[in-house]
Design a protein around this motif. Sequence first.
Motif, PDB file in Angstrom:
ATOM      1  N   ILE A  62       0.868  -1.181   0.000  1.00  0.00           N
ATOM      2  CA  ILE A  62       0.000   0.000   0.000  1.00  0.00           C
ATOM      3  C   ILE A  62       0.901   1.227   0.000  1.00  0.00           C
ATOM      4  N   ASP A  63       0.495   2.257  -0.754  1.00  0.00           N
ATOM      5  CA  ASP A  63       1.323   3.459  -0.823  1.00  0.00           C
ATOM      6  C   ASP A  63       0.673   4.615  -0.080  1.00  0.00           C
ATOM      7  N   ARG A  64       1.335   5.763  -0.115  1.00  0.00           N
ATOM      8  CA  ARG A  64       0.888   6.907   0.694  1.00  0.00           C
ATOM      9  C   ARG A  64      -0.496   7.407   0.292  1.00  0.00           C
ATOM     10  N   HIS A  65      -0.934   7.122  -0.932  1.00  0.00           N
ATOM     11  CA  HIS A  65      -2.249   7.570  -1.399  1.00  0.00           C
ATOM     12  C   HIS A  65      -3.350   6.552  -1.105  1.00  0.00           C
TER      13      HIS A  65
ATOM     14  N   VAL B 283       4.953   0.929   0.855  1.00  0.00           N
ATOM     15  CA  VAL B 283       5.960   1.200  -0.174  1.00  0.00           C
ATOM     16  C   VAL B 283       5.706   2.539  -0.864  1.00  0.00           C
ATOM     17  N   GLU B 284       6.746   3.031  -1.509  1.00  0.00           N
ATOM     18  CA  GLU B 284       6.634   4.299  -2.246  1.00  0.00           C
ATOM     19  C   GLU B 284       5.619   4.184  -3.379  1.00  0.00           C
ATOM     20  N   ALA B 285       5.651   3.069  -4.116  1.00  0.00           N
ATOM     21  CA  ALA B 285       4.697   2.836  -5.215  1.00  0.00           C
ATOM     22  C   ALA B 285       4.386   1.348  -5.295  1.00  0.00           C
ATOM     23  N   VAL B 286       3.120   1.004  -5.400  1.00  0.00           N
ATOM     24  CA  VAL B 286       2.741  -0.408  -5.473  1.00  0.00           C
ATOM     25  C   VAL B 286       3.052  -0.954  -6.864  1.00  0.00           C
TER      26      VAL B 286
ATOM     27  N   GLY C  30      -2.805  16.695   0.396  1.00  0.00           N
ATOM     28  CA  GLY C  30      -3.199  16.022  -0.837  1.00  0.00           C
ATOM     29  C   GLY C  30      -3.803  14.656  -0.591  1.00  0.00           C
ATOM     30  N   ALA C  31      -4.486  14.465   0.542  1.00  0.00           N
ATOM     31  CA  ALA C  31      -5.118  13.187   0.898  1.00  0.00           C
ATOM     32  C   ALA C  31      -4.091  12.065   0.950  1.00  0.00           C
ATOM     33  N   THR C  32      -2.920  12.361   1.502  1.00  0.00           N
ATOM     34  CA  THR C  32      -1.895  11.332   1.684  1.00  0.00           C
ATOM     35  C   THR C  32      -1.964  10.770   3.094  1.00  0.00           C
ATOM     36  N   MET C  33      -1.245   9.669   3.297  1.00  0.00           N
ATOM     37  CA  MET C  33      -1.357   8.943   4.553  1.00  0.00           C
ATOM     38  C   MET C  33      -0.759   9.733   5.719  1.00  0.00           C
ATOM     39  N   ARG C  34      -1.477   9.721   6.812  1.00  0.00           N
ATOM     40  CA  ARG C  34      -1.052  10.401   8.037  1.00  0.00           C
ATOM     41  C   ARG C  34      -1.148   9.415   9.189  1.00  0.00           C
ATOM     42  N   LEU C  35      -0.190   9.495  10.076  1.00  0.00           N
ATOM     43  CA  LEU C  35      -0.256   8.664  11.278  1.00  0.00           C
ATOM     44  C   LEU C  35      -1.196   9.339  12.276  1.00  0.00           C
ATOM     45  N   ARG C  36      -2.349   8.697  12.486  1.00  0.00           N
ATOM     46  CA  ARG C  36      -3.342   9.275  13.398  1.00  0.00           C
ATOM     47  C   ARG C  36      -3.036   8.928  14.846  1.00  0.00           C
TER      48      ARG C  36
ATOM     49  N   ASN D 147       9.393   1.711  10.047  1.00  0.00           N
ATOM     50  CA  ASN D 147       8.766   0.569   9.380  1.00  0.00           C
ATOM     51  C   ASN D 147       7.865   0.983   8.221  1.00  0.00           C
ATOM     52  N   THR D 148       8.011   2.230   7.771  1.00  0.00           N
ATOM     53  CA  THR D 148       7.208   2.733   6.662  1.00  0.00           C
ATOM     54  C   THR D 148       8.142   3.195   5.542  1.00  0.00           C
ATOM     55  N   GLY D 149       7.848   2.807   4.306  1.00  0.00           N
ATOM     56  CA  GLY D 149       8.743   3.075   3.193  1.00  0.00           C
ATOM     57  C   GLY D 149       8.565   4.423   2.532  1.00  0.00           C
ATOM     58  N   PHE D 150       7.842   5.321   3.156  1.00  0.00           N
ATOM     59  CA  PHE D 150       7.683   6.686   2.636  1.00  0.00           C
ATOM     60  C   PHE D 150       7.511   7.635   3.818  1.00  0.00           C
TER      61      PHE D 150
END
Length: 248
Positions: A99-102, A148-151, A188-194, A208-211
Motif C-alpha cells: 500500500i502506498d501513501r495515497h 511502499v513508495e509505489a505499489v 493532498g489526501a496522503t497517509m497520516r499517522l493518526r 517501518n514505513t517506506g515513505f
Amino acid sequence: MTDDVSRAEICAVACADSWRDAGEVLASPFGHVPSLGARLARLTTAPDLLLTDGEAVLLADTPPLGGDGATTEGWMPYRQVLDLLAGGRRRVMMGATQIDRHGNQNISRIGPWDRPKVQLIGARGAPGNSVNHVTNYWVPDHGKRIFVEAVDLVCGVGHDRAVGAAGRFHDVQVVVTNLGVLDFAGVGATMRLRSVHPGVTVEQVRENTGFELDTTSVTETRQPTAEELDLIRTVLDPGGLRDREVRA
C-alpha cells in the motif's frame, strides 16, 4: 498499555471503530482481528450491521470467531452482494500486500508485469470495493515491504487515482496495523499517522514505513472499555484467535 490488555485487543477495538455508526450495511472483514472488530461493533456501536458466514448466509446473532451456533436470518446470493456493493451499502476491511501513501493497494503480484517475482491472489473485488463504498485496510505486520513508495500493481484505488467516475463514491478512510492507525488527512489526501498503539513510538512507525509520513498530530490509540474487553474475551473470541494474528 496496561498489563492485562494485549496488542491484539487494541487492534480489534481500532478495527471496530471503523464500523462505528455504520448503519444498515454489510460488513465484510478479512482476517481474525477485523472479523472480531466487526462483531464487536455490532454489539456496541453499530447494532444494524449485517454479518454473514463468509459465504451466502446472513446471521441473526453475533457468534464467536470460529464458533458454532450461528442462527440464520436470511440468504444472500452472490448477485445480492454485488447489488449491495454497487449501491454503497457495504463496508469492507481488506488486507494489503503493498500500500502506498495515497492508499493504492496491491494484492495481485510483486515484480514487473512480464516477469513477476510473486503471484498473489489477484485483484479480486478490490477495484469495485474501493470505488463503490467505504473501504479500510488491515495490516497485521507493519513493515517497509508493505508500506511502499509505489505499489507494483493497483488493485484497490487510492485517493490520487480516484478521479472522475472512480472518485464519485470513493471513500478509503483508515489503515489499522499492529503498530497504529493511519488515515488520509495528510497534504493532498496522503497517509497520516493518526495514532500509535500503547507501547509503540512514532519513530518505530516511521522506521517501518517506506515513505515519509505526516506525524504532526499523533495521539495514542484508545484502549478497550471494560465492556468491550469482556465481550472480546468471553463472548466473541474466547479461543484467542486474535493472538495468532497479532502476537505482541
